[in-house]
Design a protein around this motif. Structure first.
Motif, PDB file in Angstrom:
ATOM      1  N   VAL A  59     -15.211   9.014 -10.768  1.00 17.93           N
ATOM      2  CA  VAL A  59     -13.938   9.026 -11.476  1.00 17.93           C
ATOM      3  C   VAL A  59     -13.442   7.597 -11.569  1.00 17.93           C
ATOM      4  CG1 VAL A  59     -11.554   9.844 -11.489  1.00 17.93           C
ATOM      5  CG2 VAL A  59     -13.385  11.351 -10.682  1.00 17.93           C
ATOM      6  N   GLN A  60     -13.115   7.165 -12.778  1.00 16.18           N
ATOM      7  CA  GLN A  60     -12.679   5.795 -13.004  1.00 16.18           C
ATOM      8  C   GLN A  60     -11.341   5.799 -13.729  1.00 16.18           C
ATOM      9  OE1 GLN A  60     -15.406   3.426 -15.273  1.00 16.18           O
ATOM     10  NE2 GLN A  60     -14.300   1.515 -14.932  1.00 16.18           N
ATOM     11  N   CYS A  61     -10.364   5.103 -13.143  1.00 16.10           N
ATOM     12  CA  CYS A  61      -9.037   4.960 -13.747  1.00 16.10           C
ATOM     13  C   CYS A  61      -8.751   3.467 -13.842  1.00 16.10           C
ATOM     14  CB  CYS A  61      -7.973   5.658 -12.907  1.00 16.10           C
ATOM     15  SG  CYS A  61      -8.346   7.391 -12.533  1.00 16.10           S
ATOM     16  N   SER A  62      -8.948   2.877 -15.005  1.00 16.07           N
ATOM     17  CA  SER A  62      -8.832   1.432 -15.169  1.00 16.07           C
ATOM     18  C   SER A  62      -7.618   1.087 -16.011  1.00 16.07           C
ATOM     19  CB  SER A  62     -10.096   0.861 -15.833  1.00 16.07           C
ATOM     20  OG  SER A  62     -11.228   1.120 -15.033  1.00 16.07           O
ATOM     21  N   ASP A  63      -6.845   0.084 -15.496  1.00 15.65           N
ATOM     22  CA  ASP A  63      -5.691  -0.450 -16.224  1.00 15.65           C
ATOM     23  C   ASP A  63      -4.733   0.661 -16.641  1.00 15.65           C
ATOM     24  OD1 ASP A  63      -6.711  -3.075 -16.018  1.00 15.65           O
ATOM     25  OD2 ASP A  63      -8.030  -2.695 -17.724  1.00 15.65           O
ATOM     26  N   VAL A  64      -4.501   1.582 -15.726  1.00 16.30           N
ATOM     27  CA  VAL A  64      -3.537   2.667 -15.945  1.00 16.30           C
ATOM     28  C   VAL A  64      -2.384   2.466 -14.947  1.00 16.30           C
ATOM     29  CG1 VAL A  64      -3.166   5.152 -15.937  1.00 16.30           C
ATOM     30  CG2 VAL A  64      -5.352   4.223 -16.699  1.00 16.30           C
ATOM     31  N   PRO A  65      -1.134   2.413 -15.389  1.00 16.72           N
ATOM     32  CA  PRO A  65      -0.006   2.138 -14.487  1.00 16.72           C
ATOM     33  C   PRO A  65       0.317   3.317 -13.564  1.00 16.72           C
ATOM     34  CG  PRO A  65       0.815   2.583 -16.688  1.00 16.72           C
ATOM     35  CD  PRO A  65      -0.683   2.556 -16.802  1.00 16.72           C
ATOM     36  N   LEU A  66      -0.611   3.654 -12.699  1.00 17.44           N
ATOM     37  CA  LEU A  66      -0.387   4.758 -11.772  1.00 17.44           C
ATOM     38  C   LEU A  66       0.546   4.325 -10.648  1.00 17.44           C
ATOM     39  CD1 LEU A  66      -4.045   6.114 -11.450  1.00 17.44           C
ATOM     40  CD2 LEU A  66      -2.182   7.090 -12.808  1.00 17.44           C
ATOM     41  N   GLN A  67       1.516   5.159 -10.331  1.00 16.39           N
ATOM     42  CA  GLN A  67       2.436   4.885  -9.233  1.00 16.39           C
ATOM     43  C   GLN A  67       1.917   5.441  -7.910  1.00 16.39           C
ATOM     44  OE1 GLN A  67       5.139   2.989  -9.681  1.00 16.39           O
ATOM     45  NE2 GLN A  67       4.748   2.818 -11.878  1.00 16.39           N
ATOM     46  N   GLU A  68       0.980   6.365  -7.982  1.00 12.17           N
ATOM     47  CA  GLU A  68       0.382   6.966  -6.795  1.00 12.17           C
ATOM     48  C   GLU A  68      -1.009   7.465  -7.173  1.00 12.17           C
ATOM     49  OE1 GLU A  68       2.385  11.394  -7.479  1.00 12.17           O
ATOM     50  OE2 GLU A  68       2.868  10.212  -5.690  1.00 12.17           O
ATOM     51  N   PRO A  69      -1.857   7.752  -6.215  1.00  8.26           N
ATOM     52  CA  PRO A  69      -3.192   8.260  -6.532  1.00  8.26           C
ATOM     53  C   PRO A  69      -3.117   9.554  -7.336  1.00  8.26           C
ATOM     54  CG  PRO A  69      -3.089   7.583  -4.246  1.00  8.26           C
ATOM     55  CD  PRO A  69      -1.686   7.516  -4.757  1.00  8.26           C
ATOM     56  N   PRO A  70      -4.046   9.787  -8.237  1.00  9.28           N
ATOM     57  CA  PRO A  70      -4.025  11.013  -9.054  1.00  9.28           C
ATOM     58  C   PRO A  70      -4.017  12.254  -8.166  1.00  9.28           C
ATOM     59  CG  PRO A  70      -5.646   9.459  -9.890  1.00  9.28           C
ATOM     60  CD  PRO A  70      -5.179   8.917  -8.578  1.00  9.28           C
ATOM     61  N   PRO A  71      -3.121  13.191  -8.427  1.00 13.75           N
ATOM     62  CA  PRO A  71      -3.034  14.380  -7.572  1.00 13.75           C
ATOM     63  C   PRO A  71      -4.089  15.438  -7.878  1.00 13.75           C
ATOM     64  CG  PRO A  71      -1.360  14.473  -9.275  1.00 13.75           C
ATOM     65  CD  PRO A  71      -2.050  13.163  -9.440  1.00 13.75           C
ATOM     66  N   ASP A  72      -4.752  15.327  -9.016  1.00 20.38           N
ATOM     67  CA  ASP A  72      -5.685  16.373  -9.432  1.00 20.38           C
ATOM     68  C   ASP A  72      -7.123  15.864  -9.444  1.00 20.38           C
ATOM     69  OD1 ASP A  72      -5.091  14.608 -11.408  1.00 20.38           O
ATOM     70  OD2 ASP A  72      -4.908  16.093 -13.018  1.00 20.38           O
ATOM     71  N   LEU A  73      -7.498  15.135  -8.404  1.00 19.24           N
ATOM     72  CA  LEU A  73      -8.872  14.659  -8.313  1.00 19.24           C
ATOM     73  C   LEU A  73      -9.812  15.814  -8.037  1.00 19.24           C
ATOM     74  CD1 LEU A  73      -8.301  11.455  -6.161  1.00 19.24           C
ATOM     75  CD2 LEU A  73      -9.065  11.518  -8.535  1.00 19.24           C
ATOM     76  N   PRO A  74     -10.992  15.831  -8.660  1.00 20.82           N
ATOM     77  CA  PRO A  74     -11.954  16.904  -8.377  1.00 20.82           C
ATOM     78  C   PRO A  74     -12.458  16.804  -6.940  1.00 20.82           C
ATOM     79  CG  PRO A  74     -12.939  15.217  -9.780  1.00 20.82           C
ATOM     80  CD  PRO A  74     -11.477  14.897  -9.692  1.00 20.82           C
ATOM     81  N   ARG A  75     -12.654  17.917  -6.300  1.00 26.84           N
ATOM     82  CA  ARG A  75     -13.039  17.930  -4.885  1.00 26.84           C
ATOM     83  C   ARG A  75     -14.426  17.355  -4.660  1.00 26.84           C
ATOM     84  NH1 ARG A  75      -9.868  20.861  -1.438  1.00 26.84           N
ATOM     85  NH2 ARG A  75      -8.217  22.107  -2.385  1.00 26.84           N
TER      86      ARG A  75
END
Length: 372
Positions: A56-72
């Protein structure tokens, strides 16, 4: 009956070929649809999901916290360019409600992380590599990495500029790291207290190190760090007499500094740009006119003692060789001495005979009569 057997065999081969084709199409369909199904079922918003292995890659996204719906089933997670600021307890496992048991690689570079709370990475039991580089860390809890028993690689490049050594030492105290990266943190001395036991690789490139003291080198030679490899490239090394302990240490165990051949002197001006391993003792300024430090004086006395011992061994070896030559030629030497003695005896007998002739009174009285 004999004419039907070929037809039955051909039909059987045709059925087998159709079965293989259907299996191949089914496998290709699953392979192509798996990413789409995974993205539709558990891929976070504004992130990209890949498979084989799950990434899972999240690049240059203004996330305020880790994604809550990460796949297990995610194994590799990369969040770059976010604004996470604070990593609270079990930040990536939803306070324990969704543990990520397969996650082994976590990349969090350039996420403006300033505070890492107690047990921030709890719920990641398989985590082996963590990258926190390029984050302005200001607070690091002593138990920030607890709950990660398999963590072996930690990258803190350009992340400790606002953090002291004491918080880092407390956070690393109970870890079993194999590689620690601290490049680009303007370190002026070895973070001795922050080095966990059993560390095998320490990256200190691009810092402000001018050398390493004998005490720091002794710490590296201790049993818990006996296998440590040190990377020192791009440091402003000052090549004066204070560098001699480090230079001797690198020459005696070249494997300890893999990038030793790329090290260059930054000062003084006379040796600026010179390769460190090519320095001579006189270039370091360790002359006789300079007062030596106690450890340098002891080292010089040891060198002098070793020189005397070596000189004594050489003299003893020469003496032994001389005695062996005499022993092996004893017969010739004895014959030579006998000949010399005989020659001396003949010479002495000749002198004695002449003396007796000259002192004979008859020869003396016969001389006047012969004159008449």
């Amino acid at each position: 009956m004999a004419g039907r057997r070929p037809a039955g065999a051909g039909a059987l081969r045709l059925l087998r070929a159709r079965g293989r084709a259907l299996s191949l199409l089914r496998w290709l369909g699953m392979l192509l649809l798996q990413p789409l199904l995974q993205a539709g079922q558990g891929c976070p918003e504004h992130c990209s999901c890949f498979s084989t292995p799950e990434f899972v890659q999240c690049s240059d996204v203004p996330l305020q916290e880790p994604p809550p719906d990460l796949p297990r089933g995610v194994r590799n997670l990369s969040i770059a360019g976010g604004n996470l600021t604070v990593l609270s307890r079990a930040a990536f496992a939803g306070n324990g409600s969704r543990p990520l048991g397969n996650l082994s690689l976590l990349l969090l570079a350039r996420d403006n992380i300033q505070t890492i709370a107690e047990r921030a990475f709890q719920g990641l039991p398989s985590l082996e590599e963590l990258d926190l580089s390029l984050n302005p860390l200001r607070a690091l809890a002593a138990g920030a990495f607890r709950g990660c028993p398999r963590l072996r690689t930690l990258k803190l490049n350009q992340a400790l500029l606002l953090l002291g050594e004491e918080p880092l030492a407390g956070a690393l105290r109970n870890l079993s790291l194999r590689r620690l990266e601290l490049a680009g943190n303007e370190l002026r001395e070895l973070p001795g207290a922050a080095l966990p036991d059993g560390l095998e690789e320490l990256d200190l490139r691009n810092n402000s190190l001018q050398g390493l003291s004998p005490e720091e080198l002794a710490r590296l030679d201790s049993a818990p760090l006996g296998r440590l490899q040190l990377y020192l490239d791009a440091n402003p090394l000052r090549c004066d007499c204070a560098l001699r302990p480090l230079l001797d240490w690198m020459r005696n165990a070249s494997w300890r500094v893999p990038d030793a051949h790329s090290l260059r002197c930054a000062a003084p001006r006379e040796v600026s740009g010179t390769e460190v391993l090519h320095l001579r003792l006189e270039q370091l300024g360790c002359g006789a006119g300079r007062e030596l430090r106690p450890e340098e004086a002891g080292e010089q006395e040891e060198l002098e003692t070793a020189s005397y011992v070596f000189f004594g061994i050489v003299l003893a070896l020469i003496g032994v060789i001389f005695l062996m030559v005499l022993y092996l030629n004893r017969r010739g030497i004895k014959r030579w001495l006998n000949n010399l003695r005989e020659a001396c005896r003949d010479q002495m007998e000749g002198y004695h005979y002449r003396y007796e002739q000259d002192t004979d009174p008859r020869r003396a009285s016969a001389s006047p009569s012969s004159g008449l």
